[in-house]
Design an enzyme around this catalytic site. Structure first.
Site, PDB file in Angstrom:
ATOM      1  N   LYS A   6       0.800  -1.226   0.000  1.00 41.24           N
ATOM      2  CA  LYS A   6       0.000   0.000   0.000  1.00 41.24           C
ATOM      3  C   LYS A   6       0.834   1.279   0.000  1.00 41.24           C
ATOM      4  O   LYS A   6       0.387   2.328   0.462  1.00 41.24           O
ATOM      5  CB  LYS A   6      -1.026   0.047   1.158  1.00 41.24           C
ATOM      6  CG  LYS A   6      -1.856  -1.188   1.368  1.00 41.24           C
ATOM      7  CD  LYS A   6      -2.328  -1.872   0.109  1.00 41.24           C
ATOM      8  CE  LYS A   6      -3.408  -1.128  -0.627  1.00 41.24           C
ATOM      9  NZ  LYS A   6      -3.718  -1.849  -1.910  1.00 41.24           N
ATOM     10  N   SER A  39      -4.850   3.155   3.934  1.00 39.27           N
ATOM     11  CA  SER A  39      -5.051   2.421   2.686  1.00 39.27           C
ATOM     12  C   SER A  39      -5.238   0.929   2.973  1.00 39.27           C
ATOM     13  O   SER A  39      -6.128   0.274   2.406  1.00 39.27           O
ATOM     14  CB  SER A  39      -3.838   2.653   1.773  1.00 39.27           C
ATOM     15  OG  SER A  39      -4.002   2.011   0.544  1.00 39.27           O
ATOM     16  N   HIS A  41       7.675  -7.419  -1.834  1.00 37.88           N
ATOM     17  CA  HIS A  41       7.343  -6.814  -0.529  1.00 37.88           C
ATOM     18  C   HIS A  41       8.292  -7.336   0.557  1.00 37.88           C
ATOM     19  O   HIS A  41       8.073  -7.087   1.739  1.00 37.88           O
ATOM     20  CB  HIS A  41       5.913  -7.159  -0.118  1.00 37.88           C
ATOM     21  CG  HIS A  41       4.844  -6.503  -0.946  1.00 37.88           C
ATOM     22  ND1 HIS A  41       4.886  -5.181  -1.302  1.00 37.88           N
ATOM     23  CD2 HIS A  41       3.666  -6.980  -1.441  1.00 37.88           C
ATOM     24  CE1 HIS A  41       3.801  -4.895  -2.012  1.00 37.88           C
ATOM     25  NE2 HIS A  41       3.047  -5.962  -2.111  1.00 37.88           N
TER      26      HIS A  41
HETATM   27  P1  A3P Z   1      -5.015   4.724  -1.387  1.00 40.15           P
HETATM   28  O1  A3P Z   1      -5.697   3.517  -0.865  1.00 40.15           O
HETATM   29  O2  A3P Z   1      -4.574   5.659  -0.297  1.00 40.15           O
HETATM   30  O3  A3P Z   1      -5.785   5.432  -2.454  1.00 40.15           O
HETATM   31  P2  A3P Z   1      -0.014  -0.459  -3.633  1.00 40.15           P
HETATM   32  O4  A3P Z   1      -0.021  -0.403  -5.113  1.00 40.15           O
HETATM   33  O5  A3P Z   1       1.365  -0.505  -3.035  1.00 40.15           O
HETATM   34  O6  A3P Z   1      -0.918  -1.523  -3.107  1.00 40.15           O
HETATM   35  O7  A3P Z   1      -0.578   0.942  -3.109  1.00 40.15           O
HETATM   36  C1  A3P Z   1      -1.919   1.299  -3.346  1.00 40.15           C
HETATM   37  C2  A3P Z   1      -2.082   2.770  -3.024  1.00 40.15           C
HETATM   38  O8  A3P Z   1      -1.421   3.553  -4.028  1.00 40.15           O
HETATM   39  C3  A3P Z   1      -3.555   3.186  -3.023  1.00 40.15           C
HETATM   40  O9  A3P Z   1      -3.649   4.257  -2.069  1.00 40.15           O
HETATM   41  C4  A3P Z   1      -3.697   3.682  -4.471  1.00 40.15           C
HETATM   42  O10 A3P Z   1      -4.806   4.511  -4.692  1.00 40.15           O
HETATM   43  C5  A3P Z   1      -2.381   4.433  -4.613  1.00 40.15           C
HETATM   44  N1  A3P Z   1      -2.037   4.709  -6.024  1.00 40.15           N
HETATM   45  C6  A3P Z   1      -1.919   3.840  -7.039  1.00 40.15           C
HETATM   46  N2  A3P Z   1      -1.662   4.496  -8.195  1.00 40.15           N
HETATM   47  C7  A3P Z   1      -1.608   5.808  -7.885  1.00 40.15           C
HETATM   48  C8  A3P Z   1      -1.406   7.016  -8.660  1.00 40.15           C
HETATM   49  N3  A3P Z   1      -1.207   6.981  -9.976  1.00 40.15           N
HETATM   50  N4  A3P Z   1      -1.436   8.204  -7.992  1.00 40.15           N
HETATM   51  C9  A3P Z   1      -1.628   8.244  -6.664  1.00 40.15           C
HETATM   52  N5  A3P Z   1      -1.846   7.158  -5.894  1.00 40.15           N
HETATM   53  C10 A3P Z   1      -1.841   5.950  -6.497  1.00 40.15           C
END
Ligand code: A3P
Length: 287
Positions: A45, A131, A101
């Site tokens: 996340k 998140s 991870h």
């Molecule tokens: P949120 O839940 O706060 O929106 P991961 O890919 O490591 O699982 O992380 C997911 C988080 O990264 C989510 O956060 C997601 O919305 C955010 N995320 C993914 N792509 C993004 C982008 N282009 N800009 C901003 N946040 C992004």
């Protein structure tokens, strides 16, 4: 379902058993890295999916073919996930791009020999918590978060997938051979995506025109990435991730923890953070 039913303890941390059966963990242990591999390292996340979009676009000089045709999990596969072993990664041309991870000390022997490049993305742990709370509520392979206060304790104690955020971040900050590691934060990506793309391209020794970098940054904006069906997890089965409960690309902002944590919870979080991070010299943008 409980942790005992859904998770396996691997090298001291919980990993979701559904995605990481013993044979895939073994595959990773025996994996041969190449020095020109690129590894995206994140605590869950923290911006993994975002980087799975940015890096392939940088390497292709802005050509969107791979991000438009391959789902992120095959485009930049997690080496610890069961799919890694069926993707013929040995046949992929260099530079290969992977995600993980894993904490630094969990990495397999070949990583320490080949010393591939690492892009380590970190995010304010209060936003990682926020998140995660929504994500654990929609992903069936994870233990339901239950009440927020309960999940907060689990998160701070590292009783969640891939263990403690603190241990993860500290392990990579204390890594040896830091010259092959780039540290960047989710917050920096949000603050100035174009500049971040330029810095990542420089780290990867990829020369790109300003115009191309601008196009990449534009494509990787939250609102645009959300429309890419190869990156928004719309291809994941609903019984695995129920995006009617919470979207994978949920909010994409900095500071959403302020809408999630009570004042008392935030204070407790800060106290734990202060204690666990007291020996860390690294200057985080959120401090
Ligand atoms: P949120 O839940 O706060 O929106 P991961 O890919 O490591 O699982 O992380 C997911 C988080 O990264 C989510 O956060 C997601 O919305 C955010 N995320 C993914 N792509 C993004 C982008 N282009 N800009 C901003 N946040 C992004």
């Amino acid at each position: 379902m409980t942790e005992a039913e859904l998770y396996t303890v691997y090298k001291g941390v919980y990993v979701p058993s559904h995605l990481h059966p013993p044979e895939s963990l073994k595959y990773y242990e025996e994996f041969s890295f190449r020095p020109d591999d690129i590894i995206i390292v994140t605590y869950p996340k923290s911006g993994t999916t975002w980087m799975q979009e940015i890096v392939p676009l940088i390497l292709s000089g802005g050509d969107p073919a791979s991000v438009e045709t391959l789902p992120n999990w095959d485009r930049v596969p997690w080496l610890e996930e069961h799919r890694a072993s069926i993707l013929n990664l040995e046949q992929r041309p260099s530079p290969r791009v992977f995600s993980t991870h894993f904490h630094y000390k969990m990495m397999p022997p070949s990583f320490f020999e080949a010393k591939p490049r690492v892009i380590n993305v970190m995010r304010n742990p209060k936003d990682v918590f926020t998140s995660s709370f929504h994500y654990y509520g929609m992903a069936s392979y994870l233990v339901n978060p239950g009440p927020q206060s309960e999940f907060l304790h689990k998160f701070l104690d590292g009783k969640v997938m891939f263990g403690s955020w603190f241990d993860h971040v500290k392990s990579w900050l204390n890594a040896e051979d830091k010259e092959h590691i780039m540290y960047i934060s989710y917050e920096e990506l949000i603050m100035d995506l174009k500049d971040s793309v330029a810095r990542i391209a420089q780290f990867l020794e990829k020369r790109l025109d300003a115009e191309v970098m601008e196009k990449i940054a534009e494509r990787c904006l939250f609102k645009n990435m959300k429309l890419n069906n190869m990156s928004n997890y719309s291809g994941a089965p609903r019984e695995f991730m129920d995006q009617t409960k919470s979207e994978f690309l949920r909010k994409g902002v900095v500071g959403d923890w302020k809408n999630q944590l009570t004042v008392a919870e935030a204070e407790h979080f800060d106290a734990v953070y202060k204690d666990k991070m007291k020996d860390v010299k690294y200057k985080f943008v959120w401090d």
